[in-house]
Design a protein around this motif. Structure first.
Motif, short mmCIF file in Angstrom:
data_model
loop_
_atom_site.label_atom_id
_atom_site.label_comp_id
_atom_site.label_asym_id
_atom_site.label_seq_id
_atom_site.Cartn_x
_atom_site.Cartn_y
_atom_site.Cartn_z
N GLU A 99 -35.22 -3.20 40.20
CA GLU A 99 -35.15 -3.52 41.77
C GLU A 99 -34.99 -4.83 42.23
O GLU A 99 -34.26 -5.10 43.13
CB GLU A 99 -36.35 -2.62 42.43
CG GLU A 99 -36.33 -1.33 42.35
CD GLU A 99 -35.15 -0.61 43.30
OE1 GLU A 99 -34.82 -1.31 44.26
OE2 GLU A 99 -34.72 0.26 42.95
N PHE A 100 -35.79 -5.77 41.68
CA PHE A 100 -36.03 -6.94 42.27
C PHE A 100 -34.83 -8.15 41.43
O PHE A 100 -34.66 -9.06 41.96
CB PHE A 100 -37.45 -7.78 41.80
CG PHE A 100 -38.37 -7.14 42.90
CD1 PHE A 100 -38.52 -7.68 44.11
CD2 PHE A 100 -39.13 -5.97 42.76
CE1 PHE A 100 -39.35 -7.30 45.13
CE2 PHE A 100 -40.00 -5.49 43.74
CZ PHE A 100 -40.03 -6.29 44.85
N LEU A 105 -33.55 -4.86 46.41
CA LEU A 105 -34.53 -5.55 46.79
C LEU A 105 -34.37 -7.15 46.02
O LEU A 105 -35.69 -7.81 46.22
CB LEU A 105 -35.83 -4.92 46.35
CG LEU A 105 -36.00 -3.34 47.18
CD1 LEU A 105 -37.47 -3.09 46.37
CD2 LEU A 105 -36.02 -3.44 48.49
N ARG A 106 -33.11 -7.50 45.76
CA ARG A 106 -33.21 -8.82 45.23
C ARG A 106 -33.19 -9.81 46.55
O ARG A 106 -33.41 -10.81 46.34
CB ARG A 106 -32.13 -8.92 44.23
CG ARG A 106 -30.70 -8.80 44.85
CD ARG A 106 -29.53 -8.89 44.07
NE ARG A 106 -28.08 -8.75 44.67
CZ ARG A 106 -27.51 -7.54 45.03
NH1 ARG A 106 -28.16 -6.43 44.60
NH2 ARG A 106 -26.76 -7.61 45.66
N ALA A 111 -36.95 -6.68 50.33
CA ALA A 111 -37.79 -6.40 49.82
C ALA A 111 -39.31 -6.50 50.45
O ALA A 111 -40.44 -6.07 50.25
CB ALA A 111 -38.16 -7.82 48.44
N THR A 175 -39.77 3.07 46.40
CA THR A 175 -40.07 1.55 46.12
C THR A 175 -41.57 0.93 46.49
O THR A 175 -42.07 0.23 45.60
CB THR A 175 -38.92 0.39 46.97
OG1 THR A 175 -37.68 0.77 46.76
CG2 THR A 175 -39.20 -0.99 46.39
#
Length: 443
Positions: A99-100, A105-106, A111, A175
């Motif tokens: 995700e990150f 959500l990067r 995020a 998330t």
């Protein structure tokens, strides 16, 4: 000469990229099935533990198997908590890293909301539990029990409600739960490690490093990776740190992006796709089977359970603390960033999701055993508190979300009506909406 692009107001719960929406939908389908199995396993355990054959359930849970080396002569209940949940946390670690690194959500602005909501949803239940038990003389060691959200159970409830919840809200819930799991494993490692043995912990670096070296070279051979993962797990377990921490550490070594651009999943997504059915369909339900079997009449009777500040703190933390924590953090993000809710989303939807976040089960049961000890009176009361809080939160969430179901259905029907022959809804191809062409390659 091209003019400056129009100012775009940030929106909370906006649509993600089409590729991300499809990926999340696949995950949610798997987790929903897993949630149904989890619910079934918990019901079987409860019925068995309160039947005339309850002693057989207790004997099975306490049956010891395994070699004495590295303290691996564990009961079946301990194998489920320490071993099977390591698979669950490995998958959660893969999901969080993806995700990150390559997911929606990067982007920090995306995020911010789920991370803030996860933190708020953990802090306030802990504060409520501590306040109640401090005032009543109860044990403070269970402060972390009501802080965890069970995504599989929450999605199973959504399936029962049959809600057409928009993809952005489902992604937010998923998330939030993943970040919640990461914070929970940090809490377990920091606050529930009673004795630390440095030698096995240092030794665990060797197989962990070899595992990392192989996966960085994109090696997928199970006969190489699984033994290294098992040795890492065993050494972390012997060190006194809860063994599930090994699952997260191993997951964080797996690369997300492909070494060369091209179609197909990266290694983290490949492992996640392979292991999620094992985690959701076997590991978590089996843990629930061994953890949820508690006598409804034992440990002093129902009156003693209801009067115990442990029970009161957990139920209040899950139902009230989780809801106000998630809802309040979302409101603060909206106020501080001056963002607006995405079209079609109302604060009633956020309230429903906040109530769903109060469905705590898997990790809550794990923390309860670590905080109070297996078989203790407080642990039995805590289990009943977790079950009661989960049922109450699910019922309230169903009441709120059910009233919005017709609105969700209209939104989904409109989106499906605007789908082109390529299978991609038109809204994901709009210039100002994140579309598949704007996302990173899965590699």
């Amino acid at each position: 000469m091209t003019g400056a692009p129009p100012h775009r107001t940030d929106r909370l719960f906006e649509r993600g990229t089409w590729s991300e929406v499809r990926r999340v939908a696949d995950i949610l389908r798997a987790e929903t099935v897993g949630g149904a199995l989890l619910l079934g396993a918990a019901v079987v355990a409860l019925v068995w533990a309160n039947s005339p054959w309850a002693s057989a359930y207790t004997d099975l849970t306490n049956l010891r198997v395994g070699p004495p080396a590295l303290h691996l002569d564990l009961t079946l209940g301990q194998w489920a908590a320490d071993g099977l949940l390591a698979i669950f946390f490995f998958v959660a670690g893969l999901e969080l890293k993806r995700e990150f690194v390559a997911g929606d959500l990067r982007e920090p602005r995306r995020a911010l909301l789920p991370v803030a909501a996860a933190v708020g949803g953990m802090v306030l239940p802990a504060v409520i539990y501590v306040a109640i038990n401090s005032a009543s003389g109860g044990p403070l060691s269970g402060w972390a029990v009501p802080t965890a959200t069970d995504i599989a159970f929450a999605l199973a409830v959504l399936g029962i409600i049959s809600t057409h919840l928009p993809a952005a809200l489902r992604t937010f819930l998923l998330t939030l739960a993943v970040v919640d799991d990461l914070l929970a494993i940090i809490i377990i490692a920091v606050f529930y490690t009673s004795a630390l043995h440095l030698l096995p912990l240092a030794a665990a670096v060797v197989p962990l490093g070899l595992f990392a070296l192989l996966v960085q070279r994109r090696v997928r051979s199970w006969w190489l990776l699984v033994p290294l993962a098992v040795v890492t797990w065993a050494l972390v377990h012997a060190s006194g740190v809860h063994a599930t921490v090994a699952g997260v550490l191993l997951a964080f070594t797996v690369p997300v992006l492909r070494r060369t651009p091209g179609p197909g999943p990266g290694l983290a997504e490949h492992f996640e796709h392979r292991l999620r059915p094992l985690s959701a369909g076997f590991a978590v339900p089996l843990f629930a089977f061994f953890a949820a079997g508690v006598s409804l009449t034992g440990s002093g009777g129902l009156g003693a359970v209801l009067r115990d500040p442990v029970t009161i703190g957990i139920v209040t933390g899950l139902v009230v603390g989780k809801c106000l924590g998630v809802l309040g953090a979302t409101w603060l993000v909206q106020r501080t960033t001056r963002a607006t809710l995405s079209a079609g989303v109302s604060w009633w939807d956020v309230l429903g999701l906040s109530l769903l976040a109060g469905i705590g089960f898997t990790v809550s049961l794990l923390i309860s055993e670590l905080a109070f000890g297996p078989g203790s009176t407080h642990n039995e009361h805590a289990k009943l508190g977790i079950l009661a809080g989960t049922v109450i939160a699910a019922a309230l969430a169903a009441l709120v979300l059910r009233t919005r179901n017709r609105h969700y259905r209209r939104l989904r029907e409109a989106e499906e009506a605007d789908t082109d022959s390529d299978g991609v809804p038109d809204v994901y191809a709009q210039p100002d909406a994140p579309g598949p062409e704007r996302g990173l390659s899965a590699g």
